[in-house]
Design an enzyme around this catalytic site. Structure first.
Site, PDB file in Angstrom:
ATOM      1  N   HIS A  87      47.303  37.681  37.407  1.00 56.66           N
ATOM      2  CA  HIS A  87      45.963  37.962  36.905  1.00 56.66           C
ATOM      3  C   HIS A  87      45.795  39.467  36.810  1.00 56.66           C
ATOM      4  O   HIS A  87      46.204  40.212  37.709  1.00 56.66           O
ATOM      5  CB  HIS A  87      44.922  37.356  37.852  1.00 56.66           C
ATOM      6  CG  HIS A  87      43.532  37.831  37.575  1.00 56.66           C
ATOM      7  ND1 HIS A  87      42.959  37.772  36.323  1.00 56.66           N
ATOM      8  CD2 HIS A  87      42.600  38.399  38.392  1.00 56.66           C
ATOM      9  CE1 HIS A  87      41.736  38.262  36.381  1.00 56.66           C
ATOM     10  NE2 HIS A  87      41.502  38.664  37.614  1.00 56.66           N
ATOM     11  N   CYS A 140      38.288  34.047  38.057  1.00 58.32           N
ATOM     12  CA  CYS A 140      39.556  34.653  37.645  1.00 58.32           C
ATOM     13  C   CYS A 140      40.770  33.785  37.963  1.00 58.32           C
ATOM     14  O   CYS A 140      41.848  33.996  37.399  1.00 58.32           O
ATOM     15  CB  CYS A 140      39.709  36.029  38.279  1.00 58.32           C
ATOM     16  SG  CYS A 140      38.451  37.211  37.745  1.00 58.32           S
ATOM     17  N   ASN A 158      40.110  43.364  32.720  1.00 57.31           N
ATOM     18  CA  ASN A 158      40.096  42.072  33.419  1.00 57.31           C
ATOM     19  C   ASN A 158      39.348  41.070  32.540  1.00 57.31           C
ATOM     20  O   ASN A 158      38.134  41.157  32.395  1.00 57.31           O
ATOM     21  CB  ASN A 158      39.410  42.227  34.775  1.00 57.31           C
ATOM     22  CG  ASN A 158      39.392  40.943  35.587  1.00 57.31           C
ATOM     23  OD1 ASN A 158      39.640  39.856  35.076  1.00 57.31           O
ATOM     24  ND2 ASN A 158      39.053  41.074  36.863  1.00 57.31           N
TER      25      ASN A 158
END
Length: 325
Positions: free
Chosen positions: A252, A115, A282
């Site tokens: 993020h 990520c 996500n």
């Protein structure tokens, strides 16, 4: 003394056509829209179609970024693609993008930091530009993350989606202070001791299979708050800026509560934090460039504004970047 900065010349995004809502997931597992939204802020996610690869998503985002920048593939020197879900074990998915967009020179490679991947890829490209090894670059985050989910595990399968985002960078000569446009600094961190809190239980040299995501959600949440604060503080300190000077936080998109906590730490009103998790979920390395592309396209982010990026992912890896648009 003048310095070379990496200016964001254009942004691009691509999301698969298929949308899966929380209500859709509730028909397949023991969950509900309310349960997911309360814990994560997610309402829906995009899922790549059968046969739609990470490279396909990346190519669409790359072409959109080049068009937004008014650039051609001939003007590019470098492609850095952040992904956890490459098309193949090798070669790098970036080379598939390179071929597809018609770039027949320069260099193209992948970066893997889960990520945090886009921040890592941005730092790599920025360093190539700063030392003069490239005058332009495409930085891409692209994922088909739903392909590594265990759909029997509601703790992870409800969290992720697929997508791709990209930025086109150009080298510009600048004064060398915080008023410069472009990437002002990047800050990268990792600590492999936390491997078991967020990982995939497979790989070419271990099981010979891709594996599935495994996560200790509460521990990841706890570490994210402190480690993201470290990365954000590093960016602010290095550039001698105050929290009040930051125009936009583009984090993020992992969990709305984490996003909110970082906005509060910076004393930013909610309208100064770019949030896409409700619609994208996500998307790992793709989440920041997708959010950047959206905020640029709708006119929120304007030239001259100060934009702070931050992310944390498996490994653990984490990092930040401060740039003036």
């Amino acid at each position: 003394m003048s310095v070379i900065r990496s200016l964001v010349a254009g942004c691009g995004a691509y999301l698969p056509q298929k949308v899966v809502t929380n209500a859709d997931l509730a028909t397949k597992m023991a969950t509900s829209d309310e349960w997911i939204r309360q814990r994560t802020g997610i309402r829906q996610r995009h899922v790549a179609a059968q046969g739609e690869l990470t490279s396909h998503l990346a190519i669409n985002a790359a072409e959109a970024a080049l068009a937004d920048a008014g650039m051609t593939p001939d003007e590019l020197d470098l492609i850095v693609l952040a992904t956890t879900t490459p098309d193949e074990t090798f070669p790098a998915t970036a080379t598939r993008v390179q071929a597809a967009i018609g770039m027949h020179h320069g260099m193209a490679f992948d970066v893997q930091a889960v990520c945090s991947g886009f921040v890592y890829a941005l730092a790599v490209a920025d360093n190539f530009i700063k030392v003069g090894q490239a005058k332009s670059a495409l930085v891409i985050g692209a994922e088909t993350f739903t392909r590594i989910l265990d759909w029997n595990d509601r703790g992870t399968s409800v969290l992720f989606g697929d997508g791709a985002g990209a930025v086109a960078l150009k080298a510009v000569e600048s004064k060398g202070d915080k008023s410069d446009r472009g990437v002002l600094s990047t800050h990268l961190f990792s600590d492999g001791r936390y491997h078991d809190m967020l990982y995939v239980d497979g790989g070419p040299s271990s099981t010979g299979k891709a594996g599935f995501v495994r996560m200790e959600g509460r521990e990841v949440f706890r570490h994210a708050v402190t480690k993201l604060a470290q990365a954000v503080d590093a960016a602010i300190a290095q550039n001698g800026v105050s929290e009040s000077e930051i125009d936009w936080l583009v984090p993020h998109q992992a969990n709305l509560r984490i996003i909110d906590s970082m906005g509060q730490r910076l004393k930013l009103p909610p309208e100064k934090v770019v949030v896409t998790i409700d619609r994208h979920a996500n998307t790992s390395a793709a989440s920041i460039p997708l959010a950047l592309a959206e905020a640029k396209a709708d006119g929120r982010i304007k030239p001259g504004q100060l934009v702070l990026l931050e992310a944390m992912g498996g490994g653990f890896t984490w990092g930040s970047a401060l740039l003036r648009w």
